[in-house]
Design an enzyme around this catalytic site. Structure first.
Site, PDB file in Angstrom:
ATOM      1  N   GLU A 104      -2.552 -10.779  -5.657  1.00 26.34           N
ATOM      2  CA  GLU A 104      -1.643 -10.339  -6.728  1.00 26.34           C
ATOM      3  C   GLU A 104      -2.243  -9.141  -7.474  1.00 26.34           C
ATOM      4  O   GLU A 104      -1.544  -8.199  -7.839  1.00 26.34           O
ATOM      5  CB  GLU A 104      -1.360 -11.496  -7.684  1.00 26.34           C
ATOM      6  CG  GLU A 104      -0.536 -12.598  -7.015  1.00 26.34           C
ATOM      7  CD  GLU A 104      -0.271 -13.754  -7.947  1.00 26.34           C
ATOM      8  OE1 GLU A 104      -1.239 -14.507  -8.216  1.00 26.34           O
ATOM      9  OE2 GLU A 104       0.861 -13.910  -8.415  1.00 26.34           O
ATOM     10  N   GLU A 124      -1.299 -20.244  -2.743  1.00 28.74           N
ATOM     11  CA  GLU A 124      -1.152 -21.134  -3.904  1.00 28.74           C
ATOM     12  C   GLU A 124      -0.379 -22.397  -3.565  1.00 28.74           C
ATOM     13  O   GLU A 124      -0.660 -23.482  -4.059  1.00 28.74           O
ATOM     14  CB  GLU A 124      -0.431 -20.401  -5.051  1.00 28.74           C
ATOM     15  CG  GLU A 124      -1.290 -19.404  -5.794  1.00 28.74           C
ATOM     16  CD  GLU A 124      -1.299 -18.013  -5.198  1.00 28.74           C
ATOM     17  OE1 GLU A 124      -0.954 -17.862  -4.007  1.00 28.74           O
ATOM     18  OE2 GLU A 124      -1.655 -17.060  -5.927  1.00 28.74           O
TER      19      GLU A 124
HETATM   20  C1  LIG Z   1     -11.201 -18.833   2.180  1.00 30.46           C
HETATM   21  C2  LIG Z   1     -12.031 -19.315   1.002  1.00 30.46           C
HETATM   22  C3  LIG Z   1     -11.877 -18.375  -0.166  1.00 30.46           C
HETATM   23  C4  LIG Z   1     -13.535 -19.326   1.381  1.00 30.46           C
HETATM   24  O1  LIG Z   1     -13.745 -20.268   2.402  1.00 30.46           O
HETATM   25  P1  LIG Z   1     -15.236 -20.655   2.847  1.00 30.46           P
HETATM   26  O2  LIG Z   1     -16.000 -19.426   3.107  1.00 30.46           O
HETATM   27  O3  LIG Z   1     -15.084 -21.653   3.940  1.00 30.46           O
HETATM   28  O4  LIG Z   1     -15.918 -21.309   1.578  1.00 30.46           O
HETATM   29  P2  LIG Z   1     -15.490 -22.588   0.763  1.00 30.46           P
HETATM   30  O5  LIG Z   1     -16.486 -23.640   0.989  1.00 30.46           O
HETATM   31  O6  LIG Z   1     -14.070 -22.912   0.936  1.00 30.46           O
HETATM   32  O7  LIG Z   1     -15.642 -22.031  -0.736  1.00 30.46           O
HETATM   33  C5  LIG Z   1     -16.909 -21.666  -1.264  1.00 30.46           C
HETATM   34  C6  LIG Z   1     -16.985 -22.137  -2.689  1.00 30.46           C
HETATM   35  O8  LIG Z   1     -16.028 -21.452  -3.463  1.00 30.46           O
HETATM   36  C7  LIG Z   1     -15.175 -22.372  -4.145  1.00 30.46           C
HETATM   37  N1  LIG Z   1     -13.862 -21.743  -4.267  1.00 30.46           N
HETATM   38  C8  LIG Z   1     -13.149 -21.170  -3.308  1.00 30.46           C
HETATM   39  N2  LIG Z   1     -12.019 -20.642  -3.787  1.00 30.46           N
HETATM   40  C9  LIG Z   1     -12.023 -20.912  -5.105  1.00 30.46           C
HETATM   41  C10 LIG Z   1     -11.134 -20.602  -6.183  1.00 30.46           C
HETATM   42  N3  LIG Z   1      -9.999 -19.893  -5.977  1.00 30.46           N
HETATM   43  N4  LIG Z   1     -11.444 -21.042  -7.399  1.00 30.46           N
HETATM   44  C11 LIG Z   1     -12.593 -21.718  -7.626  1.00 30.46           C
HETATM   45  N5  LIG Z   1     -13.496 -22.025  -6.664  1.00 30.46           N
HETATM   46  C12 LIG Z   1     -13.203 -21.614  -5.427  1.00 30.46           C
HETATM   47  C13 LIG Z   1     -15.181 -23.606  -3.266  1.00 30.46           C
HETATM   48  O9  LIG Z   1     -14.818 -24.733  -3.999  1.00 30.46           O
HETATM   49  C14 LIG Z   1     -16.636 -23.617  -2.851  1.00 30.46           C
HETATM   50  O10 LIG Z   1     -17.361 -24.114  -3.947  1.00 30.46           O
HETATM   51  P3  LIG Z   1     -18.683 -24.983  -3.742  1.00 30.46           P
HETATM   52  O11 LIG Z   1     -19.645 -24.094  -3.059  1.00 30.46           O
HETATM   53  O12 LIG Z   1     -18.263 -26.144  -2.881  1.00 30.46           O
HETATM   54  O13 LIG Z   1     -19.068 -25.401  -5.116  1.00 30.46           O
HETATM   55  C15 LIG Z   1     -11.597 -20.715   0.595  1.00 30.46           C
HETATM   56  O14 LIG Z   1     -12.477 -21.232  -0.341  1.00 30.46           O
HETATM   57  C16 LIG Z   1     -10.229 -20.786   0.023  1.00 30.46           C
HETATM   58  O15 LIG Z   1      -9.264 -20.848   0.756  1.00 30.46           O
HETATM   59  N6  LIG Z   1     -10.134 -20.797  -1.297  1.00 30.46           N
HETATM   60  C17 LIG Z   1      -8.898 -21.005  -2.031  1.00 30.46           C
HETATM   61  C18 LIG Z   1      -8.054 -19.786  -2.062  1.00 30.46           C
HETATM   62  C19 LIG Z   1      -6.842 -20.032  -2.900  1.00 30.46           C
HETATM   63  O16 LIG Z   1      -6.178 -21.030  -2.802  1.00 30.46           O
HETATM   64  N7  LIG Z   1      -6.542 -19.090  -3.770  1.00 30.46           N
HETATM   65  C20 LIG Z   1      -5.474 -19.216  -4.723  1.00 30.46           C
HETATM   66  C21 LIG Z   1      -5.986 -19.757  -6.011  1.00 30.46           C
HETATM   67  S1  LIG Z   1      -4.725 -20.047  -7.188  1.00 30.46           S
HETATM   68  C22 LIG Z   1      -4.294 -18.502  -7.714  1.00 30.46           C
HETATM   69  O17 LIG Z   1      -4.888 -17.549  -7.310  1.00 30.46           O
HETATM   70  C23 LIG Z   1      -3.216 -18.442  -8.717  1.00 30.46           C
HETATM   71  C24 LIG Z   1      -2.903 -17.288  -9.274  1.00 30.46           C
HETATM   72  C25 LIG Z   1      -1.901 -17.225 -10.334  1.00 30.46           C
HETATM   73  C26 LIG Z   1      -2.457 -17.807 -11.601  1.00 30.46           C
HETATM   74  C27 LIG Z   1      -1.478 -17.720 -12.655  1.00 30.46           C
HETATM   75  C28 LIG Z   1      -1.744 -18.722 -13.714  1.00 30.46           C
HETATM   76  C29 LIG Z   1      -0.575 -18.783 -14.603  1.00 30.46           C
HETATM   77  C30 LIG Z   1      -0.864 -19.738 -15.704  1.00 30.46           C
HETATM   78  C31 LIG Z   1       0.357 -19.996 -16.482  1.00 30.46           C
HETATM   79  C32 LIG Z   1       0.263 -20.968 -17.609  1.00 30.46           C
HETATM   80  C33 LIG Z   1      -1.008 -21.663 -17.852  1.00 30.46           C
HETATM   81  C34 LIG Z   1      -0.801 -23.054 -18.349  1.00 30.46           C
HETATM   82  C35 LIG Z   1      -1.670 -23.992 -17.562  1.00 30.46           C
HETATM   83  C36 LIG Z   1      -1.198 -25.420 -17.632  1.00 30.46           C
HETATM   84  C37 LIG Z   1      -1.826 -26.150 -18.762  1.00 30.46           C
HETATM   85  O18 LIG Z   1      -3.040 -26.349 -18.739  1.00 30.46           O
HETATM   86  O19 LIG Z   1      -1.107 -26.543 -19.673  1.00 30.46           O
END
Ligand SMILES: CC(C)(COP(=O)(O)OP(=O)(O)OC[C@H]1O[C@@H](n2cnc3c(N)ncnc32)[C@H](O)[C@@H]1OP(=O)(O)O)[C@@H](O)C(=O)NCCC(=O)NCCSC(=O)/C=C/CCCCCCCCCCCCC(=O)O
Length: 725
Positions: A104, A124
């Protein structure tokens, strides 16, 4: 610093710096605001490049912040708005990944350059939410509605070359994306930016958009039964067609908040982190994943080229591990070879489409009948059919042929690993690797440690799972391990429900509406009813070895349902024979239709055994089956077969068609409330003392008594595991 800035000529390069994946945490967002502010004001800066440190653009929003106050500070959408409005051109340099909020952010930039190895996507939906930083409004404006829906609703990762074809990125480069982005930035200084601001574009299409979106809704409802996020994604994209950008973004946010209120995102995000935690295995000795070095697996062998063996060969080859594939006779070898080669051709085609040379990604497979050729392989996976004597014979041979440091794995769905290991000269190097069919597609791998399995062997098998791209869970050795052991009480309840007046289709419908990919009877038909029948015959539960005078519906004093045995005695083995709990269009057919024969058979059976008809409703069906499943999960925890409830959930989410938006059976039990689960089971067991599987597990009782603490605290209550083998 969560983001840094350096100057290359007149281009400011702003780098997100938040290892390991540059998630856009609140500190990153603050830093971005600050660095963009400075770059915008700096008169020496004429253009800006945005990238991520350590070869990763960004994995998106920091998922751990959802549900905390941190997510409410500095909105990502506001940052995106500022970037897009910038008077200086902004170019995203995408390396590694640009996912979710990461993409995004890149879409808010005026240009995108990607390195050929990178992947982009809006995943997501897979964690129960929608791209809520303008993604559902900008992407359709960039690539059109059908393509945007495909990207957003499926949440898949898109290789750079496909992203280029779709128009998501402007340029794909072999070398440094940052250098290429700097060059592009210099080239576009002074050019008009209006057409590069996606939020200002109009969506043009020849399609009848309302019809198209309605059809997509119907298809998606069927495909993602019960999951709310895919539906919300479609509604957000609909808003991009109907509303101006800023109102579309409001709608996006509203949809995000209503999704949050369903509880599904919390379950899916729990599932996301549980999968990552499963890789961090622990051993009853106290050893952990970080204390043991895995050995390198340079070459591997697979014994047996049936369905499982073929899938395992493909998985290894795709992970670039050369494989020797063995069969017992020339005919089986030829059949296996043809099947494997045709699957490999398909993989090669996919790679070509992604711009890769298949030779660089798929390792060679050598087919042979000669065990002698295994003398140098680092690891063997035996994948012959489930027969202890046959497996032992193979492990004796492997013991004499393989080099002394080779690891020996058995692909079994429930046989005793220790018994198999006992016939070898190296029980410490024997381990279970329970793949799920088709092994090249299914994500789950249960790694089963025996009593003598060494920590190095465990580390090597767990690491191999990771290399194969599997979600790998370490479990202890007990009959049927974790996943299949839990199925026992679940299927038992499903059969009792039929005895009491339900039909296969009513039970299946209830479970499928709950969200299971397949109800229990369709699942049994797919797996083959003869498998369980053979096992029950061997155990003396059915067939000639049942003692004379044993009542038809009792075994060892407990309730027993002979329904599946009776079906097998009539030659109904499921899909393979065209008849089982359902009828199929032909042997091997896939379309299950309710069978009048089964209805008649059940009615006669109930009459013969004078069973009072009390057909359960949908809620009761789900409660009985799911609570039975979870109850066995609590016993598995008591026995130390799984080291935490999260592992059990990972197994069910990835291998048994459990709906991820319900987190897994243990999460679901916690969500429903452990006191409620306990009371329901207790009530049932009091009325049915001859069904011991429904007696509430001790651990459940203990946790319910303290009010059902959050799932992450259960581990503290489990105590020291008792091996009940
Ligand atoms: C492909 C990957 C990125 C990497 O894969 P790989 O290399 O195999 O490694 P992993 O083991 O998977 O990951 C390594 C470590 O990293 C951590 N990790 C990975 N991604 C994230 C992340 N996005 N956030 C945090 N941590 C992350 C993972 O846990 C590992 O940690 P550790 O070593 O085990 O400790 C793969 O990881 C992957 O696919 N990741 C996810 C990608 C994903 O899904 N991305 C989308 C995320 S969501 C997003 O981006 C949303 C965006 C819009 C937000 C808008 C918000 C609006 C809010 C509105 C109102 C708010 C009110 C809220 C409600 C309320 O509270 O009232």
């Amino acid at each position: 610093m969560a983001a840094t800035r350096r100057l290359v000529n007149t281009v400011a390069v702003i780098t997100i710096n938040h290892p390991p994946v540059n998630a856009l945490s609140s500190s990153v967002r603050h830093a971005l605001v600050e660095e963009f502010g400075k770059a915008s004001k700096d008169p020496t800066v004429e253009a800006i490049v945005l990238n991520g440190s350590n070869g990763k653009f960004s994995a998106g929003a920091d998922i751990r912040e959802f549900g905390t106050s941190a997510i409410k500070t500095v909105s990502l959408e506001d940052i995106n708005g500022t970037i897009e409005a910038s008077q200086k051109p902004v170019v995203a340099a995408i390396e590694g990944i640009a996912l979710g909020g990461g993409l995004e952010l890149a879409l808010a930039c005026h240009y995108r350059v990607a390195d050929i190895q990178s992947r982009v996507g809006l995943p997501e939906v897979l964690i129960g939410i929608l791209p809520a930083a303008g993604g559902t409004q900008r992407l359709p404006r960039l690539i059109g509605i059908p393509a945007a829906l495909d990207v957003i609703v499926r949440g898949r990762h898109i290789p750079a070359t496909e992203a280029l074809n779709l128009g998501i990125v402007d340029e794909v480069v072999q070398g440094s994306a940052v250098d290429a982005a700097i060059q592009l930035a210099q080239k576009v200084i002074g050019l008009p930016l209006n057409k590069r601001r996606l939020s200002t574009l109009r969506i043009s299409s020849n399609l009848n958009m309302e019809d198209f979106l309605d059809t997509t809704v119907e298809k998606t409802k069927k495909q993602f039964r019960g999951a709310q996020a895919p539906m919300a994604c479609i509604e957000a994209v609909r808003a991009s067609v109907l509303l101006p950008y800023h109102r579309g973004v409001e709608k996006e946010r509203q949809l995000f908040l209503s999704l949050w209120a369903t509880g599904q995102p919390q379950a899916q995000q729990y599932a996301f982190f549980s999968e990552r935690e499963a890789a961090k295995w622990s051993h009853p000795s106290g050893a952990r994943w970080y204390s043991e070095e895995p050995k390198l697996v340079r070459t591997a062998a697979v014994i047996g080229l049936g369905t499982m063996g073929r899938g395992i060969v493909i998985s290894l080859s795709k992970a670039n591990i050369p494989v020797i594939a063995i069969e017992q006779d020339a005919y089986q070898l030829e059949m296996g070879k043809k099947a494997v080669n045709s699957l490999l051709e398909r993989e090669a085609e996919k790679l070509k489409q992604q711009g890769f040379s298949p030779g660089s990604k798929l390792a060679s497979v050598h087919f042979t009948l000669a065990f002698g050729e295994l003398q140098d392989v680092d690891l063997v996976i035996e994948a012959v059919y489930e027969n202890m004597e046959l497996k032992k014979e193979i492990f004796r041979k492997l013991s004499s042929v393989c080099k002394s440091n080779a690891f020996l794995c058995t692909n079994t769905s429930g046989l005793n690993i220790d018994e198999i290991a006992s016939v070898t000269d190296r029980p410490n190097q024997v381990i279970g690797t329970h793949f799920f069919s088709p092994a090249n597609i299914m994500k789950l791998l249960e790694v089963v440690r025996g009593q003598q399995t060494s920590l190095t062997t465990i580390a090597t098998a767990m690491n191999l799972g990771k290399i194969l791209g599997k979600v790998t869970v370490l479990v202890g050795n007990c009959p049927l391990f974790v996943g299949n052991r839990m199925l026992g009480p679940y299927l038992e309840q499903a059969s009792y429900l039929l005895e009491e007046g339900c039909y296969p289709e009513t039970v299946d419908r209830a479970m499928e509406e709950f969200g299971f990919a397949m109800g229990p009877f369709r699942m049994m038909d797919l797996a083959g009813l003869d498998v369980g029948w053979r096992s029950r015959t061997e155990k003396g539960l059915t067939g000639a070895n049942v003692p004379q005078g044993t009542p038809a519906r009792k075994r060892l004093g407990n309730r027993y349902s002979p329904l599946a045995d009776l079906l097998c005695e009539s030659g109904r083995f499921g899909q393979k024979t065209g008849k089982g709990w359902y009828q199929y269009e032909k042997p091997g057919g896939r379309t299950a239709r309710p069978d009048p024969w089964v209805k008649d058979f059940l009615q006669k059976y109930r009459k013969t055994h004078q069973i009072k008809q009390q057909p359960s409703n949908q809620e009761q069906i789900v409660e009985r089956c799911v609570y039975a499943l979870a109850n066995e999960g609590f016993r598995i925890l008591e026995d130390g077969i799984a080291s935490c409830p999260e592992d059990i959930d990972v197994i069910y989410n990835n291998g048994y068609g459990w709906p991820k938006y319900r987190g897994g059976p243990m999460y679901y039990a916690s969500f429903v409330g452990l006191p409620k689960v306990f009371n329901t089971l207790e009530k049932y067991y009091k009325a049915n003392a001859d069904v011991p599987s429904m007696k509430p597990a001790f651990l459940l009782k203990k946790l319910a008594a303290v009010g059902g603490p959050p799932i992450k605290e259960w581990r503290l209550q489990v105590g020291k595991p008792v091996n009940k083998l």
